[in-house]
Write a protein that holds these residues in place. Structure first.
Motif, mmCIF file in Angstrom:
data_model
loop_
_atom_site.group_PDB
_atom_site.id
_atom_site.type_symbol
_atom_site.label_atom_id
_atom_site.label_comp_id
_atom_site.label_asym_id
_atom_site.label_seq_id
_atom_site.Cartn_x
_atom_site.Cartn_y
_atom_site.Cartn_z
ATOM 1 N N TYR A 57 1.187 -94.016 -75.172
ATOM 2 C CA TYR A 57 1.866 -95.067 -75.928
ATOM 3 C C TYR A 57 1.504 -96.464 -75.436
ATOM 4 O O TYR A 57 1.504 -97.412 -76.224
ATOM 5 N N ALA A 58 1.190 -96.603 -74.147
ATOM 6 C CA ALA A 58 0.792 -97.919 -73.632
ATOM 7 C C ALA A 58 -0.528 -98.356 -74.236
ATOM 8 O O ALA A 58 -0.748 -99.545 -74.476
ATOM 9 N N ARG A 59 -1.406 -97.417 -74.504
ATOM 10 C CA ARG A 59 -2.671 -97.760 -75.164
ATOM 11 C C ARG A 59 -2.446 -98.223 -76.598
ATOM 12 O O ARG A 59 -3.280 -98.923 -77.163
ATOM 13 N N LYS A 60 -1.325 -97.818 -77.174
ATOM 14 C CA LYS A 60 -0.986 -98.256 -78.530
ATOM 15 C C LYS A 60 -0.178 -99.543 -78.532
ATOM 16 O O LYS A 60 0.199 -100.025 -79.593
ATOM 17 N N GLY A 61 0.143 -100.078 -77.358
ATOM 18 C CA GLY A 61 0.845 -101.346 -77.275
ATOM 19 C C GLY A 61 2.320 -101.250 -76.965
ATOM 20 O O GLY A 61 3.012 -102.259 -76.961
ATOM 21 N N MET A 62 2.835 -100.061 -76.688
ATOM 22 C CA MET A 62 4.256 -99.898 -76.352
ATOM 23 C C MET A 62 4.372 -99.489 -74.891
ATOM 24 O O MET A 62 3.940 -98.405 -74.515
ATOM 25 N N GLY A 63 4.938 -100.352 -74.075
ATOM 26 C CA GLY A 63 5.107 -100.035 -72.660
ATOM 27 C C GLY A 63 3.970 -100.589 -71.821
ATOM 28 O O GLY A 63 3.030 -101.207 -72.329
ATOM 29 N N ARG A 64 4.077 -100.354 -70.533
ATOM 30 C CA ARG A 64 3.062 -100.844 -69.596
ATOM 31 C C ARG A 64 2.260 -99.681 -69.033
ATOM 32 O O ARG A 64 2.821 -98.650 -68.647
ATOM 33 N N LEU A 65 0.960 -99.877 -68.966
ATOM 34 C CA LEU A 65 0.068 -98.822 -68.514
ATOM 35 C C LEU A 65 0.198 -98.574 -67.021
ATOM 36 O O LEU A 65 0.146 -97.427 -66.575
ATOM 37 N N TRP A 66 0.392 -99.628 -66.221
ATOM 38 C CA TRP A 66 0.377 -99.437 -64.767
ATOM 39 C C TRP A 66 1.557 -98.599 -64.293
ATOM 40 O O TRP A 66 1.409 -97.810 -63.349
ATOM 41 N N THR A 67 2.727 -98.717 -64.910
ATOM 42 C CA THR A 67 3.860 -97.900 -64.472
ATOM 43 C C THR A 67 3.650 -96.434 -64.823
ATOM 44 O O THR A 67 3.975 -95.551 -64.029
ATOM 45 N N ALA A 68 3.093 -96.181 -65.993
ATOM 46 C CA ALA A 68 2.830 -94.801 -66.398
ATOM 47 C C ALA A 68 1.742 -94.177 -65.521
ATOM 48 O O ALA A 68 1.867 -93.021 -65.109
ATOM 49 N N ALA A 69 0.707 -94.930 -65.219
ATOM 50 C CA ALA A 69 -0.375 -94.408 -64.374
ATOM 51 C C ALA A 69 0.111 -94.176 -62.940
ATOM 52 O O ALA A 69 -0.224 -93.158 -62.320
ATOM 53 N N ALA A 70 0.905 -95.095 -62.417
ATOM 54 C CA ALA A 70 1.436 -94.921 -61.064
ATOM 55 C C ALA A 70 2.388 -93.732 -61.005
ATOM 56 O O ALA A 70 2.368 -92.951 -60.039
ATOM 57 N N GLY A 71 3.220 -93.560 -62.024
ATOM 58 C CA GLY A 71 4.126 -92.410 -62.063
ATOM 59 C C GLY A 71 3.383 -91.095 -62.157
ATOM 60 O O GLY A 71 3.746 -90.112 -61.503
ATOM 61 N N THR A 72 2.335 -91.061 -62.962
ATOM 62 C CA THR A 72 1.526 -89.845 -63.078
ATOM 63 C C THR A 72 0.856 -89.514 -61.753
ATOM 64 O O THR A 72 0.838 -88.359 -61.319
ATOM 65 N N THR A 73 0.325 -90.525 -61.089
ATOM 66 C CA THR A 73 -0.343 -90.315 -59.802
ATOM 67 C C THR A 73 0.635 -89.829 -58.744
ATOM 68 O O THR A 73 0.345 -88.867 -58.016
ATOM 69 N N LEU A 74 1.786 -90.480 -58.643
ATOM 70 C CA LEU A 74 2.781 -90.052 -57.663
ATOM 71 C C LEU A 74 3.305 -88.654 -57.968
ATOM 72 O O LEU A 74 3.539 -87.853 -57.048
ATOM 73 N N GLY A 75 3.499 -88.341 -59.233
ATOM 74 C CA GLY A 75 3.927 -86.994 -59.604
ATOM 75 C C GLY A 75 2.902 -85.941 -59.238
ATOM 76 O O GLY A 75 3.244 -84.865 -58.747
ATOM 77 N N ALA A 76 1.637 -86.249 -59.463
ATOM 78 C CA ALA A 76 0.575 -85.307 -59.103
ATOM 79 C C ALA A 76 0.486 -85.138 -57.588
ATOM 80 O O ALA A 76 0.293 -84.013 -57.095
ATOM 81 N N VAL A 77 0.645 -86.221 -56.844
ATOM 82 C CA VAL A 77 0.626 -86.141 -55.376
ATOM 83 C C VAL A 77 1.780 -85.282 -54.884
ATOM 84 O O VAL A 77 1.614 -84.423 -54.013
ATOM 85 N N GLY A 78 2.980 -85.517 -55.432
ATOM 86 C CA GLY A 78 4.138 -84.728 -55.019
ATOM 87 C C GLY A 78 4.015 -83.263 -55.375
ATOM 88 O O GLY A 78 4.332 -82.383 -54.573
ATOM 89 N N LEU A 79 3.555 -82.980 -56.580
ATOM 90 C CA LEU A 79 3.392 -81.590 -57.007
ATOM 91 C C LEU A 79 2.303 -80.897 -56.200
ATOM 92 O O LEU A 79 2.489 -79.767 -55.732
ATOM 93 N N PHE A 80 1.186 -81.571 -55.995
ATOM 94 C CA PHE A 80 0.092 -80.996 -55.207
ATOM 95 C C PHE A 80 0.518 -80.808 -53.748
ATOM 96 O O PHE A 80 0.196 -79.792 -53.128
#
Length: 90
Positions: A57-80
Motif C-alpha cells: 500500500y505504501a507503493r500506492k501512496g498510502m502509508g510510509r514505506l520505511w515503517t513497513a520495511a522496518a517492521g517486516t525486517t524486525l519480524g523476520a529477525v525475531g521469527l528466524f
C-alpha cells in the motif's frame, strides 16, 4: 487544535499497517531473547504479513514505506531467531 480530527475520504486503514508491523516486529525481535517463544512466533509472523501489506500500500501512496520495511525486517529477525533458538535446543 487547529486541524480537524474527523476522517476524510483519503484516509485508509492501510496507513496503520506499517506502524503495526513495526511494533509487532520490535516485540518479536526483543521477545526472542526473553524466551517468550509462542508470542514471539505469532508477533513475527504477523509483523511479516502486515509489513508486506504495508509495503504494497505504501507503493500506492498510502502509508510510509520505511515503517513497513522496518517492521517486516524486525519480524523476520525475531521469527528466524526463535526458529534458530528452538533448533539449537533440539
Amino acid at each position: 487544535m487547529a486541524g480537524s480530527t474527523t476522517s476524510t475520504a483519503t484516509d485508509s486503514p492501510a496507513t496503520a499497517l506499517g506502524p503495526t508491523a513495526l511494533v509487532l516486529g520490535a516485540f518479536s525481535a526483543a521477545g526472542t531473547w526473553a524466551f517468550l517463544i509462542p508470542w514471539t512466533v505469532l508477533a513475527g509472523a504477523l509483523a511479516i504479513t502486515f509489513g508486506a501489506m504495508g509495503m504494497h500500500y505504501a507503493r500506492k501512496g498510502m502509508g510510509r514505506l520505511w515503517t513497513a520495511a522496518a517492521g517486516t525486517t524486525l519480524g523476520a529477525v525475531g521469527l528466524f531467531g526463535t526458529v534458530v533458538l528452538l533448533w539449537a535446543m533440539y
